[in-house]
Design a protein around this motif. Structure first.
Motif, PDB file in Angstrom:
ATOM      1  N   PHE A 218      -2.217 -38.266 -30.001  1.00 33.33           N
ATOM      2  CA  PHE A 218      -2.368 -39.519 -30.733  1.00 33.33           C
ATOM      3  C   PHE A 218      -1.141 -39.733 -31.612  1.00 33.33           C
ATOM      4  CE2 PHE A 218      -6.355 -37.628 -29.654  1.00 33.33           C
ATOM      5  CZ  PHE A 218      -7.064 -38.687 -29.107  1.00 33.33           C
ATOM      6  N   ARG A 219      -0.727 -40.980 -31.711  1.00 33.17           N
ATOM      7  CA  ARG A 219       0.427 -41.344 -32.522  1.00 33.17           C
ATOM      8  C   ARG A 219       0.084 -42.579 -33.352  1.00 33.17           C
ATOM      9  NH1 ARG A 219       5.489 -39.268 -30.884  1.00 33.17           N
ATOM     10  NH2 ARG A 219       5.643 -38.473 -28.750  1.00 33.17           N
ATOM     11  N   VAL A 220       0.878 -42.813 -34.391  1.00 30.79           N
ATOM     12  CA  VAL A 220       0.847 -44.081 -35.109  1.00 30.79           C
ATOM     13  C   VAL A 220       2.046 -44.892 -34.654  1.00 30.79           C
ATOM     14  CG1 VAL A 220       0.978 -45.234 -37.348  1.00 30.79           C
ATOM     15  CG2 VAL A 220      -0.329 -43.107 -37.108  1.00 30.79           C
ATOM     16  N   VAL A 221       1.799 -46.145 -34.284  1.00 36.53           N
ATOM     17  CA  VAL A 221       2.878 -47.057 -33.916  1.00 36.53           C
ATOM     18  C   VAL A 221       2.826 -48.272 -34.828  1.00 36.53           C
ATOM     19  CG1 VAL A 221       2.860 -46.326 -31.492  1.00 36.53           C
ATOM     20  CG2 VAL A 221       1.485 -48.297 -32.188  1.00 36.53           C
ATOM     21  N   GLU A 222       3.947 -48.930 -34.963  1.00 41.02           N
ATOM     22  CA  GLU A 222       3.983 -50.207 -35.654  1.00 41.02           C
ATOM     23  C   GLU A 222       4.056 -51.308 -34.603  1.00 41.02           C
ATOM     24  OE1 GLU A 222       6.626 -52.918 -38.768  1.00 41.02           O
ATOM     25  OE2 GLU A 222       7.108 -50.781 -38.509  1.00 41.02           O
ATOM     26  N   ARG A 223       3.080 -52.195 -34.645  1.00 46.54           N
ATOM     27  CA  ARG A 223       3.042 -53.277 -33.669  1.00 46.54           C
ATOM     28  C   ARG A 223       3.929 -54.419 -34.140  1.00 46.54           C
ATOM     29  NH1 ARG A 223      -2.358 -56.245 -31.164  1.00 46.54           N
ATOM     30  NH2 ARG A 223      -1.247 -57.620 -29.737  1.00 46.54           N
ATOM     31  N   LYS A 224       4.847 -54.824 -33.263  1.00 46.19           N
ATOM     32  CA  LYS A 224       5.730 -55.942 -33.566  1.00 46.19           C
ATOM     33  C   LYS A 224       5.410 -57.097 -32.626  1.00 46.19           C
ATOM     34  CE  LYS A 224       9.115 -52.794 -35.454  1.00 46.19           C
ATOM     35  NZ  LYS A 224      10.513 -52.318 -35.484  1.00 46.19           N
ATOM     36  N   GLU A 225       6.159 -58.157 -32.708  1.00 48.69           N
ATOM     37  CA  GLU A 225       5.815 -59.361 -31.955  1.00 48.69           C
ATOM     38  C   GLU A 225       5.760 -59.115 -30.454  1.00 48.69           C
ATOM     39  OE1 GLU A 225       7.193 -64.055 -31.526  1.00 48.69           O
ATOM     40  OE2 GLU A 225       8.248 -62.697 -32.887  1.00 48.69           O
ATOM     41  N   LEU A 226       6.752 -58.422 -29.930  1.00 42.15           N
ATOM     42  CA  LEU A 226       6.815 -58.216 -28.484  1.00 42.15           C
ATOM     43  C   LEU A 226       6.889 -56.745 -28.102  1.00 42.15           C
ATOM     44  CD1 LEU A 226       9.365 -61.054 -27.568  1.00 42.15           C
ATOM     45  CD2 LEU A 226       6.884 -61.112 -27.316  1.00 42.15           C
ATOM     46  N   SER A 227       6.705 -55.852 -29.047  1.00 45.95           N
ATOM     47  CA  SER A 227       6.863 -54.436 -28.735  1.00 45.95           C
ATOM     48  C   SER A 227       6.151 -53.586 -29.778  1.00 45.95           C
ATOM     49  CB  SER A 227       8.350 -54.067 -28.683  1.00 45.95           C
ATOM     50  OG  SER A 227       8.943 -54.251 -29.965  1.00 45.95           O
ATOM     51  N   TRP A 228       6.300 -52.272 -29.621  1.00 51.84           N
ATOM     52  CA  TRP A 228       5.790 -51.310 -30.589  1.00 51.84           C
ATOM     53  C   TRP A 228       6.911 -50.325 -30.896  1.00 51.84           C
ATOM     54  CZ3 TRP A 228       3.171 -53.113 -26.422  1.00 51.84           C
ATOM     55  CH2 TRP A 228       1.920 -53.699 -26.646  1.00 51.84           C
ATOM     56  N   SER A 229       6.902 -49.794 -32.097  1.00 50.47           N
ATOM     57  CA  SER A 229       7.840 -48.726 -32.439  1.00 50.47           C
ATOM     58  C   SER A 229       7.044 -47.549 -32.993  1.00 50.47           C
ATOM     59  CB  SER A 229       8.879 -49.195 -33.462  1.00 50.47           C
ATOM     60  OG  SER A 229       8.255 -49.580 -34.677  1.00 50.47           O
ATOM     61  N   MET A 230       7.495 -46.337 -32.686  1.00 49.75           N
ATOM     62  CA  MET A 230       6.784 -45.142 -33.138  1.00 49.75           C
ATOM     63  C   MET A 230       7.009 -44.918 -34.627  1.00 49.75           C
ATOM     64  SD  MET A 230       6.885 -42.159 -30.331  1.00 49.75           S
ATOM     65  CE  MET A 230       8.584 -41.786 -30.729  1.00 49.75           C
ATOM     66  N   VAL A 231       5.950 -44.539 -35.306  1.00 50.74           N
ATOM     67  CA  VAL A 231       6.009 -44.216 -36.729  1.00 50.74           C
ATOM     68  C   VAL A 231       5.860 -42.712 -36.947  1.00 50.74           C
ATOM     69  CG1 VAL A 231       4.902 -44.594 -38.975  1.00 50.74           C
ATOM     70  CG2 VAL A 231       5.125 -46.499 -37.360  1.00 50.74           C
ATOM     71  N   THR A 232       5.030 -42.069 -36.133  1.00 47.98           N
ATOM     72  CA  THR A 232       4.795 -40.639 -36.289  1.00 47.98           C
ATOM     73  C   THR A 232       4.986 -39.918 -34.965  1.00 47.98           C
ATOM     74  OG1 THR A 232       2.430 -40.623 -35.707  1.00 47.98           O
ATOM     75  CG2 THR A 232       3.006 -41.205 -37.986  1.00 47.98           C
ATOM     76  N   GLY A 233       5.003 -38.596 -35.036  1.00 43.10           N
ATOM     77  CA  GLY A 233       4.990 -37.781 -33.841  1.00 43.10           C
ATOM     78  C   GLY A 233       3.599 -37.731 -33.250  1.00 43.10           C
ATOM     79  N   GLN A 234       3.394 -36.824 -32.304  1.00 40.01           N
ATOM     80  CA  GLN A 234       2.095 -36.720 -31.641  1.00 40.01           C
ATOM     81  C   GLN A 234       1.201 -35.715 -32.359  1.00 40.01           C
ATOM     82  OE1 GLN A 234       3.480 -35.636 -27.692  1.00 40.01           O
ATOM     83  NE2 GLN A 234       3.086 -33.477 -28.070  1.00 40.01           N
ATOM     84  N   TYR A 235      -0.088 -36.006 -32.355  1.00 43.63           N
ATOM     85  CA  TYR A 235      -1.083 -35.159 -33.010  1.00 43.63           C
ATOM     86  C   TYR A 235      -2.239 -34.897 -32.066  1.00 43.63           C
ATOM     87  CZ  TYR A 235       1.567 -35.784 -37.254  1.00 43.63           C
ATOM     88  OH  TYR A 235       2.580 -35.762 -38.171  1.00 43.63           O
ATOM     89  N   ALA A 236      -2.928 -33.768 -32.287  1.00 44.06           N
ATOM     90  CA  ALA A 236      -3.996 -33.358 -31.383  1.00 44.06           C
ATOM     91  C   ALA A 236      -5.267 -34.166 -31.569  1.00 44.06           C
ATOM     92  CB  ALA A 236      -4.302 -31.869 -31.579  1.00 44.06           C
ATOM     93  N   THR A 237      -5.437 -34.765 -32.755  1.00 45.08           N
ATOM     94  CA  THR A 237      -6.628 -35.565 -33.019  1.00 45.08           C
ATOM     95  C   THR A 237      -6.219 -36.902 -33.635  1.00 45.08           C
ATOM     96  OG1 THR A 237      -6.922 -34.722 -35.279  1.00 45.08           O
ATOM     97  CG2 THR A 237      -7.994 -33.477 -33.487  1.00 45.08           C
ATOM     98  N   PRO A 238      -7.067 -37.914 -33.517  1.00 41.88           N
ATOM     99  CA  PRO A 238      -6.781 -39.184 -34.196  1.00 41.88           C
ATOM    100  C   PRO A 238      -6.634 -38.997 -35.706  1.00 41.88           C
ATOM    101  CG  PRO A 238      -8.511 -39.495 -32.559  1.00 41.88           C
ATOM    102  CD  PRO A 238      -8.268 -38.017 -32.656  1.00 41.88           C
ATOM    103  N   GLN A 239      -7.464 -38.115 -36.303  1.00 43.37           N
ATOM    104  CA  GLN A 239      -7.383 -37.918 -37.747  1.00 43.37           C
ATOM    105  C   GLN A 239      -6.044 -37.327 -38.153  1.00 43.37           C
ATOM    106  OE1 GLN A 239      -9.553 -39.179 -39.670  1.00 43.37           O
ATOM    107  NE2 GLN A 239      -9.048 -38.349 -41.683  1.00 43.37           N
ATOM    108  N   GLY A 240      -5.475 -36.482 -37.307  1.00 44.18           N
ATOM    109  CA  GLY A 240      -4.148 -35.965 -37.592  1.00 44.18           C
ATOM    110  C   GLY A 240      -3.122 -37.089 -37.679  1.00 44.18           C
TER     111      GLY A 240
END
Length: 348
Positions: A218-240
């Motif tokens: 699971f990752r956090v992304v920032e949603r933009k108008e036509l794309s997404w950019s990564m905010v965090t690395g990958q985690y084993a759980t959504p809570q991470g």
């Protein structure tokens, strides 16, 4: 003509099974519902990591880490360190240590993707990272994904990838079996990929015709108008990933020691106190919700998304890096010299 009379090779076998288990049934139903809601996939690109194949009549490849680096050389350096510390800490046998250090020496000089040490094969392996999408939205975590509720920002992230056994013929549920069958012909076709990348991707369909799905991250992304950019690395759980978003919002600059001779921070590193207060309030409200997957702060939309990784498998196991997988730097010595007695020489 039947190229594989009788039993199919393991790397071509998808073994679908059914368990009379309520949790299994719910998980399968959740998977089918999610695929209907998010029917398409967006491929981000390759990730690299380490795998080892031990001795045995039917040895399986096992992942040694998270498989989360963006360049093959980063994984080679990881393998270099893995073998060096095995030689330092895990054996008193001079023959074993000599074998480990020989592999280290080779990794220091050549960009090799496989070495053997003490009878174990070590390989740099690749997987493609992708997310499912529907109605222009990336798939969020599923209700049946492993999760928890803690908000300790310094809590370690558990691993479901390290130790994962790459077994193409292992029994899976119907939903995963269908997913894997649908991914068999996955390749890079978009114009944004260079010609050599697309050619290597197409070639891999033949050289490594099987696919295995690795544990979901699971990752956090920032949603933009036509794309997404990564905010965090990958985690084993959504809570991470949720904790990582709170960390991103509330701890934007590393805490530096308060020393008399400490130079003043450059302007771009300074935190705007009013802006930080807004982020702190947003993070507090986010943490007050149970398992939230979306947050909007000052017009910026953050989303927790479900990320999958597919690894291609051939007759000899997991796929190695492709010729078109590029590196920013090459191999080098990253640890002090050690002899077969375990003596370490530190350069002056």
């Amino acid at each position: 003509m039947n190229d594989h009379p009788g039993k199919s090779p393991d790397h071509l076998t998808i073994n679908v099974t059914h368990r009379d288990d309520p949790v299994f049934e719910v998980t399968q139903a959740d998977a089918f519902a999610s695929v209907r809601k998010y029917p398409n996939i967006v491929v981000r690109g390759p990730l690299f990591g380490l795998a080892a194949q031990g001795r045995g009549e039917r040895p399986r490849w096992r992942l040694l880490g998270e498989l989360d680096t963006g360049f093959p050389q980063m994984a080679r350096d990881e393998l270099n360190s893995h073998l060096w510390f095995k030689a330092k800490d895990d054996t008193e046998d001079r023959v074993v240590r000599r074998s480990l250090l020989k592999a280290v020496a080779r990794l220091e000089k050549d960009p090799v993707n496989e070495v053997t040490a003490d009878g174990v094969r070590y390989r740099i392996v690749r997987a493609d990272e992708f997310a499912r999408i529907g109605d222009s939205r990336l798939e969020p975590p599923r209700a049946t994904d492993p999760d928890e509720d803690g908000w300790d920002l310094d809590a370690p992230d558990p691993s479901r990838t390290k130790g994962f056994v790459v077994d193409h013929a292992a029994a899976v549920g119907l939903a995963e079996g269908i997913d894997r069958a649908g991914l068999l012909q996955l390749s890079y076709t978009a114009d944004r990929f260079p010609d050599d990348v697309r050619a290597d991707s197409q070639r891999a369909l033949t050289t490594h015709p099987g696919v295995v799905l690795l544990p979901t991250t699971f990752r956090v992304v920032e949603r933009k108008e036509l794309s997404w950019s990564m905010v965090t690395g990958q985690y084993a759980t959504p809570q991470g990933a949720r904790r990582a978003l709170v960390h991103h919002l509330t701890r934007p600059v590393p805490q530096l020691p308060d020393l008399p001779d400490m130079p003043e921070l450059p302007a771009w590193m300074k935190v705007d106190e009013k802006e930080q207060a807004i982020h702190d309030r947003a993070a507090k409200k986010f943490m007050a919700r149970r398992r939230p997957n979306e947050l909007i702060v000052r017009g910026r939309r953050y989303e927790v998304v479900r990320v999958e990784r597919v690894m291609r498998i051939g007759p000899d196991g997991p796929e190695k890096p492709r010729p078109s997988d590029t590196d920013d730097y090459g191999p080098s010595q990253i640890h002090p010299l050690m002899d077969e007695e375990g003596n370490i020489t530190y350069s002056s």
